[in-house]
Design a protein around this motif. Structure first.
Motif, PDB file in Angstrom:
ATOM      1  N   LEU A  37      30.529  -8.174  19.961  1.00 53.75           N
ATOM      2  CA  LEU A  37      30.262  -7.528  21.234  1.00 53.75           C
ATOM      3  C   LEU A  37      30.561  -8.520  22.338  1.00 53.75           C
ATOM      4  CD1 LEU A  37      28.748  -5.244  22.933  1.00 53.75           C
ATOM      5  CD2 LEU A  37      26.737  -6.664  22.632  1.00 53.75           C
ATOM      6  N   VAL A  38      31.208  -8.055  23.379  1.00 54.34           N
ATOM      7  CA  VAL A  38      31.477  -8.888  24.540  1.00 54.34           C
ATOM      8  C   VAL A  38      30.756  -8.255  25.730  1.00 54.34           C
ATOM      9  CG1 VAL A  38      33.238  -9.758  26.119  1.00 54.34           C
ATOM     10  CG2 VAL A  38      33.719  -9.625  23.665  1.00 54.34           C
ATOM     11  N   ALA A  39      30.015  -9.054  26.464  1.00 52.21           N
ATOM     12  CA  ALA A  39      29.296  -8.552  27.631  1.00 52.21           C
ATOM     13  C   ALA A  39      29.387  -9.567  28.758  1.00 52.21           C
ATOM     14  CB  ALA A  39      27.831  -8.297  27.275  1.00 52.21           C
ATOM     15  N   ASP A  40      29.439  -9.069  29.970  1.00 49.66           N
ATOM     16  CA  ASP A  40      29.464  -9.931  31.155  1.00 49.66           C
ATOM     17  C   ASP A  40      28.017 -10.146  31.604  1.00 49.66           C
ATOM     18  OD1 ASP A  40      29.771 -11.209  33.573  1.00 49.66           O
ATOM     19  OD2 ASP A  40      31.093  -9.689  34.444  1.00 49.66           O
ATOM     20  N   LEU A  41      27.446 -11.278  31.234  1.00 48.29           N
ATOM     21  CA  LEU A  41      26.052 -11.568  31.574  1.00 48.29           C
ATOM     22  C   LEU A  41      25.875 -11.850  33.060  1.00 48.29           C
ATOM     23  CD1 LEU A  41      25.144 -13.734  28.469  1.00 48.29           C
ATOM     24  CD2 LEU A  41      24.644 -11.320  28.868  1.00 48.29           C
ATOM     25  N   GLY A  42      26.984 -12.145  33.728  1.00 44.16           N
ATOM     26  CA  GLY A  42      26.924 -12.352  35.171  1.00 44.16           C
ATOM     27  C   GLY A  42      26.479 -11.114  35.920  1.00 44.16           C
ATOM     28  N   VAL A  43      26.712  -9.940  35.326  1.00 44.86           N
ATOM     29  CA  VAL A  43      26.274  -8.690  35.952  1.00 44.86           C
ATOM     30  C   VAL A  43      24.759  -8.694  36.138  1.00 44.86           C
ATOM     31  CG1 VAL A  43      26.074  -6.180  35.607  1.00 44.86           C
ATOM     32  CG2 VAL A  43      28.232  -7.348  35.119  1.00 44.86           C
ATOM     33  N   ILE A  44      24.043  -9.204  35.144  1.00 52.07           N
ATOM     34  CA  ILE A  44      22.583  -9.255  35.223  1.00 52.07           C
ATOM     35  C   ILE A  44      22.160 -10.115  36.409  1.00 52.07           C
ATOM     36  CG2 ILE A  44      20.475 -10.034  34.059  1.00 52.07           C
ATOM     37  CD1 ILE A  44      21.936  -9.456  31.392  1.00 52.07           C
ATOM     38  N   VAL A  45      22.775 -11.271  36.534  1.00 50.06           N
ATOM     39  CA  VAL A  45      22.438 -12.184  37.635  1.00 50.06           C
ATOM     40  C   VAL A  45      22.806 -11.553  38.971  1.00 50.06           C
ATOM     41  CG1 VAL A  45      22.864 -14.462  38.616  1.00 50.06           C
ATOM     42  CG2 VAL A  45      22.717 -14.188  36.136  1.00 50.06           C
ATOM     43  N   ARG A  46      23.991 -10.953  39.057  1.00 47.61           N
ATOM     44  CA  ARG A  46      24.418 -10.333  40.325  1.00 47.61           C
ATOM     45  C   ARG A  46      23.494  -9.181  40.722  1.00 47.61           C
ATOM     46  NH1 ARG A  46      29.316 -11.554  37.892  1.00 47.61           N
ATOM     47  NH2 ARG A  46      29.668  -9.438  37.098  1.00 47.61           N
ATOM     48  N   GLN A  47      23.075  -8.378  39.741  1.00 50.03           N
ATOM     49  CA  GLN A  47      22.166  -7.272  40.045  1.00 50.03           C
ATOM     50  C   GLN A  47      20.803  -7.775  40.527  1.00 50.03           C
ATOM     51  OE1 GLN A  47      23.900  -4.741  40.660  1.00 50.03           O
ATOM     52  NE2 GLN A  47      23.226  -3.217  39.196  1.00 50.03           N
ATOM     53  N   GLN A  48      20.336  -8.865  39.929  1.00 48.43           N
ATOM     54  CA  GLN A  48      19.054  -9.435  40.341  1.00 48.43           C
ATOM     55  C   GLN A  48      19.146  -9.965  41.780  1.00 48.43           C
ATOM     56  OE1 GLN A  48      16.309  -9.190  38.766  1.00 48.43           O
ATOM     57  NE2 GLN A  48      14.961 -10.842  39.306  1.00 48.43           N
ATOM     58  N   VAL A  49      20.255 -10.632  42.096  1.00 45.02           N
ATOM     59  CA  VAL A  49      20.465 -11.133  43.462  1.00 45.02           C
ATOM     60  C   VAL A  49      20.529  -9.960  44.440  1.00 45.02           C
ATOM     61  CG1 VAL A  49      22.141 -12.284  44.970  1.00 45.02           C
ATOM     62  CG2 VAL A  49      21.557 -13.281  42.743  1.00 45.02           C
ATOM     63  N   ARG A  50      21.233  -8.919  44.038  1.00 48.43           N
ATOM     64  CA  ARG A  50      21.336  -7.723  44.893  1.00 48.43           C
ATOM     65  C   ARG A  50      19.963  -7.087  45.107  1.00 48.43           C
ATOM     66  NH1 ARG A  50      24.294  -2.212  43.213  1.00 48.43           N
ATOM     67  NH2 ARG A  50      24.057  -1.145  45.186  1.00 48.43           N
TER      68      ARG A  50
END
Length: 197
Positions: A43-56
């Motif tokens: 599985l490949v996932a962009d974990l940066g999305v989690i960080v970006r959503q938290q910042v947002r």
């Protein structure tokens, strides 16, 4: 992120992409590596999305603290990132409680959710000083009062409209009409209702 191993014991490897690296190239490399090693899936996932959503979230709604429902994705790497970002967690069972506690999440940042909790889970929450428990009916209130009398109860409300459309849907949550009865029952049982969810 690539996930390896069996479904019961996944292993994770997290890689940071260099500025010039293309995600497609990284995925293609993993496919070649997995094929050569005769592995079945990853599985490949962009974990940066989690960080970006938290910042947002913090930029738009800093006064409201998010609580992540562990049942939606209990991957340890996701839990670890969210814990590091200071997110709270809603756990439905002992396994999920243990998982988030293993990442150092303080008890006050955990909610024991679920609509029909086992007595052992309520007792476990009491033993580990997890103060917040979700409730939507009188039976749950009585179980909580018996097994975790110091708990703070969050009432789970529903509008009821979702289940009117679906004959097979099971309604979860208490209606506003029943809320008064639950509040009175909580007072009789000496339970604290801290808010409405």
């Amino acid at each position: 992120m690539s996930m390896k191993g069996t479904p019961d014991e996944p292993r994770f490897s997290v890689e940071l992409l260099e500025g010039s690296a293309a995600l497609r190239d990284v995925i293609d490399k993993h496919i070649r590596d997995q094929t050569l090693a005769l592995k079945s899936a990853f599985l490949v996932a962009d974990l940066g999305v989690i960080v970006r959503q938290q910042v947002r979230w913090r930029a738009e709604m800093d006064q409201i603290r998010p609580f992540y429902a562990v049942k939606s994705n209990s991957s340890p790497v996701v839990i670890e990132i969210l814990a590091a970002l200071g997110t709270g967690f809603v756990c439905s069972n002992k396994h999920e409680l243990d998982l988030v506690k293993d990442f150092g999440v303080p008890s006050q940042d955990i909610i024991l959710g679920g609509t029909c909790k086992q007595l052992s889970h309520i007792k476990y929450a009491a033993k580990h000083n997890i103060p917040l428990l979700v409730c939507d009916n009188e039976v749950e209130l009585r179980k909580i009062a018996r097994c975790h009398p110091k708990a703070k109860v969050l009432l789970l409300l529903t509008s009821g409209s979702c289940c009117d459309r679906e004959e097979t849907a099971i309604p979860f949550g208490s209606t506003l009409k029943d809320c008064r009865h639950l509040l009175e029952s909580a007072r009789e049982l000496s339970l604290r209702v801290t808010g409405v969810k």
